[in-house]
Design an enzyme around this catalytic site. Structure first.
Site, PDB file in Angstrom:
ATOM      1  N   GLU A  69      -8.369   3.690  -0.236  1.00  0.00           N
ATOM      2  CA  GLU A  69      -8.639   3.780   1.210  1.00  0.00           C
ATOM      3  C   GLU A  69      -8.897   5.205   1.685  1.00  0.00           C
ATOM      4  OE1 GLU A  69      -5.842   1.562   3.562  1.00  0.00           O
ATOM      5  OE2 GLU A  69      -5.893   2.983   5.218  1.00  0.00           O
TER       6      GLU A  69
ATOM      7  N   GLU B 110     -10.475   3.067   9.984  1.00  0.00           N
ATOM      8  CA  GLU B 110      -9.431   3.163  11.006  1.00  0.00           C
ATOM      9  C   GLU B 110      -9.685   4.327  11.961  1.00  0.00           C
ATOM     10  OE1 GLU B 110      -6.141   3.948   8.086  1.00  0.00           O
ATOM     11  OE2 GLU B 110      -5.552   5.419   9.583  1.00  0.00           O
TER      12      GLU B 110
ATOM     13  N   ASP C 295      -3.940   4.945  -0.259  1.00  0.00           N
ATOM     14  CA  ASP C 295      -4.550   5.478   0.976  1.00  0.00           C
ATOM     15  C   ASP C 295      -4.452   6.999   0.974  1.00  0.00           C
ATOM     16  OD1 ASP C 295      -5.391   6.056   3.511  1.00  0.00           O
ATOM     17  OD2 ASP C 295      -3.861   4.873   4.543  1.00  0.00           O
TER      18      ASP C 295
ATOM     19  N   LYS D 217       0.851  -1.199   0.000  1.00  0.00           N
ATOM     20  CA  LYS D 217       0.000   0.000   0.000  1.00  0.00           C
ATOM     21  C   LYS D 217       0.878   1.237   0.000  1.00  0.00           C
ATOM     22  CE  LYS D 217      -2.445   1.453   3.752  1.00  0.00           C
ATOM     23  NZ  LYS D 217      -3.397   1.171   4.822  1.00  0.00           N
TER      24      LYS D 217
END
Ligand code: MG
Length: 391
Positions: A241, A267, A215, A182
């Site tokens: 993400e 998260e 992300d 990632k």
């Protein structure tokens, strides 16, 4: 009847020069705790250890003024199972959250989560079981998974880090045994630069978009999230993400209507109620999207189990959960509760980040240790820091 005799608390730096799209980690730190029992083995009390995951600041004030005193003041039998033989983290949770109003979670769930981790470590150690086996037995979950899918989260922005260094980092992850990696997106230089970074990483991955996640760390407004989504979709990425603010469910739903690939978020969702709202209002799709709720940041495993039960009621498989945080606690949880995997930050957030020193990643999966509890005793640098709390 085991009793808790003392709880030691401290703060350790886990600083780094790296950044994501939203924050720099130069001042990052972490709360750690040691929960000491009156049970003596090999001449020493059995102690459980916990820390507040990675990437959220220490929470010492809430620990010292509220969470820890409540546990120490609770009648000892209130923290045990009915038979009085075992520490019961669920009962301890009730003591730790006494006199707290609902809602407005802030840093409070992180503080409860640190001690919840230590109580689980202690409970499993007292019963002589590695935590994933203790959880399977205690909660009647059947045989735990032998190993857990992990992906390497890196690709941060850092001073002097160019395309060549990024590719070297990804090659290093592959050499370590990871298959999925990632990288961060949404930095100052914008979409064109991020596409250049993505193309460069895909070269290292032989063009396999389904082995690369990106992300944005909650940075984008809706227009930007959609513009990125349109540009990312042809790559067929592993996931996209946290495109926008983690609590802007309407924005996430608007993106999910248009972006066909997998999305991942959670998260920064810290409670059962927030998780339920995420499923109700954010357009999350149970056939492809991933929930990254971190059991430590969200009031510990006791609350995370409530979240897992709620997910099942909404038709979600536990395999769609891949917790944030890259720590050993979630690795046990993933194996016991049959999650889809766990994050990993090879080499970052030391000394708390990462798994046992003896753990090897093989074809993108990591096996668990047989050490009783979470297994911090096989993570030398972190164990040294924990031990210093109570020597
Ligand atoms: Mg993230």
């Amino acid at each position: 009847m085991p009793r808790i005799t003392a709880i030691h608390e401290g703060t350790v730096p886990i600083s780094s020069s790296m950044s994501n799209a939203y924050i720099n980690f130069k001042d990052m730190d972490c709360s750690i705790v040691a929960v000491e029992s009156d049970v003596i083995r090999d001449g020493r009390p059995v102690v459980g250890y916990g820390f507040n995951s990675n990437g959220r600041y220490s929470v010492g004030e809430i620990l010292r003024r509220r969470v820890i005193p409540r546990l120490l003041q609770a009648p000892p039998e209130d923290l045990l199972t009915d038979d009085g033989d075992h520490i019961d983290p669920a009962r301890a949770w009730d003591a730790m959250t006494r006199d707290e109003k609902p809602g407005g979670h802030g840093e409070r769930p992180v503080a409860v989560g640190v001690v919840d981790m230590a109580l689980h470590d202690l409970a499993a150690k007292l019963d002589g079981l590695p935590l994933h086996h203790w959880l399977a037995r205690h909660h009647d979950l059947g045989e735990p998974d032998d190993d857990v899918f992990v992906y390497a989260a890196g690709g941060y922005y850092a001073p002097g880090k160019g395309i060549g260094e990024l590719q070297d980092e990804i090659r290093h992850f592959l050499d370590l045994g990871y298959r999925v990696v990632k990288i961060k997106i949404g930095g100052e230089e914008g979409l064109a630069e991020d596409l250049r970074r993505i193309e460069a990483v895909l070269k290292v991955l032989d063009g396999a978009g389904d082995r690369l996640a990106v992300d944005a760390n909650g940075r984008f407004d809706l227009d930007t999230a959609l513009r990125y989504g349109q540009a990312l979709e042809p790559y067929g990425l592993f996931w996209y993400e946290e495109p926008g603010d983690p609590l802007d469910f309407a924005q996430h739903a608007a993106l999910a209507e248009r972006y066909r690939g997998p999305l991942a978020t959670g998260e920064n969702i810290f409670s059962l109620t927030d998780a339920r709202n995420l499923l109700r209002y954010a357009g999350m799709r149970p056939d492809r999207d991933t929930l990254q709720i971190d059991p430590v940041l969200s009031y510990g495993l006791v609350e995370y189990q409530r979240i897992l039960r709620m997910l099942a009621q909404h038709g979600w498989s536990s395999r769609r959960c891949v917790p944030h945080g890259g720590h050993q606690f979630s690795l046990h949880i993933a194996a016991a509760f049959k999650l889809g995997g766990n994050e990993s930050y090879p080499g970052e957030f030391q000394p708390t980040g990462g798994f046992a020193d003896s753990a090897a990643v093989v074809d993108g999966r990591v096996a668990l240790t047989d050490i009783p509890g979470i297994g911090f005793e096989d993570k030398a640098e972190l164990y040294r820091v924990f031990r210093a709390l109570h020597q």
